[in-house]
Design a protein around this motif. Structure first.
Motif, PDB file in Angstrom:
ATOM      1  N   PHE A 139      49.108  16.398  35.150  1.00 56.22           N
ATOM      2  CA  PHE A 139      48.035  16.283  34.322  1.00 56.22           C
ATOM      3  C   PHE A 139      46.799  17.086  34.803  1.00 56.22           C
ATOM      4  CE2 PHE A 139      44.272  14.338  32.292  1.00 56.22           C
ATOM      5  CZ  PHE A 139      44.551  14.652  30.908  1.00 56.22           C
ATOM      6  N   TRP A 140      46.935  18.383  34.742  1.00 49.84           N
ATOM      7  CA  TRP A 140      45.822  19.238  35.097  1.00 49.84           C
ATOM      8  C   TRP A 140      44.739  19.175  34.551  1.00 49.84           C
ATOM      9  CZ3 TRP A 140      44.509  23.035  31.884  1.00 49.84           C
ATOM     10  CH2 TRP A 140      45.408  23.109  30.905  1.00 49.84           C
ATOM     11  N   PRO A 141      44.369  18.886  33.322  1.00 50.01           N
ATOM     12  CA  PRO A 141      43.369  18.800  32.541  1.00 50.01           C
ATOM     13  C   PRO A 141      42.138  17.931  33.181  1.00 50.01           C
ATOM     14  CG  PRO A 141      45.047  18.804  30.904  1.00 50.01           C
ATOM     15  CD  PRO A 141      45.798  18.699  32.216  1.00 50.01           C
ATOM     16  N   GLY A 142      42.903  16.795  33.982  1.00 51.22           N
ATOM     17  CA  GLY A 142      42.039  16.029  34.831  1.00 51.22           C
ATOM     18  C   GLY A 142      41.072  16.919  35.726  1.00 51.22           C
ATOM     19  N   TRP A 143      41.516  17.994  36.254  1.00 54.84           N
ATOM     20  CA  TRP A 143      40.623  18.800  37.113  1.00 54.84           C
ATOM     21  C   TRP A 143      39.421  19.519  36.210  1.00 54.84           C
ATOM     22  CZ3 TRP A 143      40.262  18.001  41.883  1.00 54.84           C
ATOM     23  CH2 TRP A 143      41.389  17.312  42.398  1.00 54.84           C
ATOM     24  N   VAL A 144      39.584  19.551  35.154  1.00 58.55           N
ATOM     25  CA  VAL A 144      38.759  20.356  34.198  1.00 58.55           C
ATOM     26  C   VAL A 144      37.658  18.897  33.571  1.00 58.55           C
ATOM     27  CG1 VAL A 144      38.288  21.428  31.930  1.00 58.55           C
ATOM     28  CG2 VAL A 144      40.125  21.983  33.539  1.00 58.55           C
ATOM     29  N   ALA A 145      38.276  18.210  33.099  1.00 55.36           N
ATOM     30  CA  ALA A 145      37.562  17.010  32.510  1.00 55.36           C
ATOM     31  C   ALA A 145      36.904  16.119  33.664  1.00 55.36           C
ATOM     32  CB  ALA A 145      38.470  16.264  31.538  1.00 55.36           C
ATOM     33  N   GLY A 146      37.489  15.739  34.617  1.00 50.74           N
ATOM     34  CA  GLY A 146      36.740  14.780  35.608  1.00 50.74           C
ATOM     35  C   GLY A 146      35.368  15.427  35.951  1.00 50.74           C
ATOM     36  N   PRO A 147      35.713  16.467  36.890  1.00 49.52           N
ATOM     37  CA  PRO A 147      34.163  16.928  37.333  1.00 49.52           C
ATOM     38  C   PRO A 147      33.263  17.540  36.419  1.00 49.52           C
ATOM     39  CG  PRO A 147      36.197  17.950  38.575  1.00 49.52           C
ATOM     40  CD  PRO A 147      36.778  17.385  37.454  1.00 49.52           C
ATOM     41  N   TRP A 148      33.697  17.920  35.580  1.00 48.31           N
ATOM     42  CA  TRP A 148      32.804  18.352  34.482  1.00 48.31           C
ATOM     43  C   TRP A 148      32.092  17.206  33.720  1.00 48.31           C
ATOM     44  CZ3 TRP A 148      34.101  21.959  29.659  1.00 48.31           C
ATOM     45  CH2 TRP A 148      33.007  22.231  28.968  1.00 48.31           C
ATOM     46  N   GLY A 149      32.951  16.206  33.456  1.00 51.99           N
ATOM     47  CA  GLY A 149      32.400  14.944  32.815  1.00 51.99           C
ATOM     48  C   GLY A 149      31.395  14.178  33.841  1.00 51.99           C
ATOM     49  N   ALA A 150      31.709  14.298  35.187  1.00 46.83           N
ATOM     50  CA  ALA A 150      30.835  13.683  36.123  1.00 46.83           C
ATOM     51  C   ALA A 150      29.389  14.352  36.259  1.00 46.83           C
ATOM     52  CB  ALA A 150      31.528  13.630  37.341  1.00 46.83           C
ATOM     53  N   VAL A 151      29.573  15.799  36.257  1.00 44.35           N
ATOM     54  CA  VAL A 151      28.289  16.475  36.213  1.00 44.35           C
ATOM     55  C   VAL A 151      27.348  16.189  34.964  1.00 44.35           C
ATOM     56  CG1 VAL A 151      27.157  18.778  36.080  1.00 44.35           C
ATOM     57  CG2 VAL A 151      29.021  18.376  37.825  1.00 44.35           C
ATOM     58  N   LEU A 152      28.214  16.034  33.773  1.00 44.02           N
ATOM     59  CA  LEU A 152      27.464  15.872  32.612  1.00 44.02           C
ATOM     60  C   LEU A 152      26.712  14.316  32.435  1.00 44.02           C
ATOM     61  CD1 LEU A 152      29.542  17.483  29.839  1.00 44.02           C
ATOM     62  CD2 LEU A 152      27.204  18.301  30.530  1.00 44.02           C
ATOM     63  N   LEU A 153      27.398  13.384  33.128  1.00 41.31           N
ATOM     64  CA  LEU A 153      27.090  12.118  33.158  1.00 41.31           C
ATOM     65  C   LEU A 153      25.919  11.912  33.984  1.00 41.31           C
ATOM     66  CD1 LEU A 153      27.788   9.211  32.257  1.00 41.31           C
ATOM     67  CD2 LEU A 153      28.851   8.958  34.369  1.00 41.31           C
ATOM     68  N   VAL A 154      25.847  12.730  35.284  1.00 38.40           N
ATOM     69  CA  VAL A 154      24.444  12.881  36.033  1.00 38.40           C
ATOM     70  C   VAL A 154      23.503  13.290  35.263  1.00 38.40           C
ATOM     71  CG1 VAL A 154      23.636  13.728  38.282  1.00 38.40           C
ATOM     72  CG2 VAL A 154      25.847  12.438  38.311  1.00 38.40           C
ATOM     73  N   ARG A 155      23.511  14.496  34.707  1.00 35.21           N
ATOM     74  CA  ARG A 155      22.555  15.261  34.125  1.00 35.21           C
ATOM     75  C   ARG A 155      22.002  14.142  32.933  1.00 35.21           C
ATOM     76  NH1 ARG A 155      22.770  20.335  30.024  1.00 35.21           N
ATOM     77  NH2 ARG A 155      20.763  20.432  29.632  1.00 35.21           N
ATOM     78  N   THR A 156      22.914  13.661  32.296  1.00 30.84           N
ATOM     79  CA  THR A 156      22.506  12.538  31.035  1.00 30.84           C
ATOM     80  C   THR A 156      21.684  11.561  31.648  1.00 30.84           C
ATOM     81  OG1 THR A 156      24.462  13.321  29.777  1.00 30.84           O
ATOM     82  CG2 THR A 156      23.303  10.955  29.166  1.00 30.84           C
ATOM     83  N   VAL A 157      22.164  10.914  32.636  1.00 29.02           N
ATOM     84  CA  VAL A 157      21.328   9.737  33.232  1.00 29.02           C
ATOM     85  C   VAL A 157      19.798  10.305  33.873  1.00 29.02           C
ATOM     86  CG1 VAL A 157      21.041   7.992  35.089  1.00 29.02           C
ATOM     87  CG2 VAL A 157      23.350   8.548  33.727  1.00 29.02           C
ATOM     88  N   THR A 158      19.785  11.333  34.674  1.00 26.09           N
ATOM     89  CA  THR A 158      18.661  11.891  35.304  1.00 26.09           C
ATOM     90  C   THR A 158      17.908  12.307  33.975  1.00 26.09           C
ATOM     91  OG1 THR A 158      19.695  14.109  35.441  1.00 26.09           O
ATOM     92  CG2 THR A 158      19.520  12.302  37.239  1.00 26.09           C
ATOM     93  N   GLY A 159      18.416  12.926  32.740  1.00 20.56           N
ATOM     94  CA  GLY A 159      17.729  13.640  31.863  1.00 20.56           C
ATOM     95  C   GLY A 159      16.865  12.322  30.930  1.00 20.56           C
ATOM     96  N   LEU A 160      17.702  11.500  30.544  1.00 25.29           N
ATOM     97  CA  LEU A 160      17.255  10.414  29.967  1.00 25.29           C
ATOM     98  C   LEU A 160      16.031   9.762  30.494  1.00 25.29           C
ATOM     99  CD1 LEU A 160      20.315   8.930  28.331  1.00 25.29           C
ATOM    100  CD2 LEU A 160      18.503  10.358  27.081  1.00 25.29           C
ATOM    101  N   ALA A 161      16.108   9.500  32.138  1.00 22.28           N
ATOM    102  CA  ALA A 161      15.301   8.846  32.701  1.00 22.28           C
ATOM    103  C   ALA A 161      14.105   9.653  33.060  1.00 22.28           C
ATOM    104  CB  ALA A 161      15.641   8.769  34.188  1.00 22.28           C
TER     105      ALA A 161
END
Length: 168
Positions: A111-133
């Motif tokens: 399941f190689w899409p995990g290497w696309v979805a995982g890191p990118w999703g983590a970066v977006l999650l951090v951006r979302t939390v810091t952006g909302l805060a």
């Protein structure tokens, strides 16, 4: 006397008008807007607009512009959609490619899409939390509105030049 939500919204509109007129910079606008929505009394609201002149009515050209027909969504929802939409469009495509490859191979492939979805999703999650805060949706909305008004003004100038004719 205690202020109501409608009073806070009116002050927010007045601050937005002052930002559009260039009387406040983006930092001052953001700071005062936060204070407006946290205000409990009329005195606190009055202090935020005391140094601003009364709001002038919009020019006739602005009134003649067509009104946007899309339903209004809160700035936070629009900002979140803009941040996450590329992810939500690309990840299903990558997963579909993996699924089709596995189907043709007649075996579940790594399941190689995990290497696309995982890191990118983590970066977006951090951006979302810091952006909302940090109030990023309000700044994003103010910039978006500023660009929209610039575009409308440019369109109005172009119409005025076209109405004036080539010999003016």
């Amino acid at each position: 006397m205690r202020a109501a939500d409608a009073d806070r919204a009116a002050v927010a509109d007045r601050l937005r008008a002052a930002l559009d007129e260039g009387r406040l910079n983006l930092y001052e606008y953001d700071e005062r807007l936060q204070q407006a929505y946290a205000a409990r009394t009329y005195a606190e609201l009055d202090a935020l607009v005391r140094d601003l002149p009364a709001v002038a009515p919009p020019p006739a050209a602005a009134l003649a512009e067509p009104v946007e027909t899309t339903p209004a969504r809160p700035a936070t929802a629009r900002w979140l959609a803009e941040v996450w939409m590329p992810y939500l469009q690309v990840v299903p495509i990558v997963v579909a490619i993996w699924a089709i490859s596995s189907l043709f191979a007649r075996d579940l492939l790594y399941f190689w899409p995990g290497w696309v979805a995982g890191p990118w999703g983590a970066v977006l999650l951090v951006r979302t939390v810091t952006g909302l805060a940090g109030g990023e949706p309000r700044r994003w909305e103010a910039e978006r509105e500023r660009r929209r008004r610039r575009k409308l003004a440019k369109r109005a100038r172009r119409r005025a030049l076209e109405a004036g004719g080539p010999d003016d």
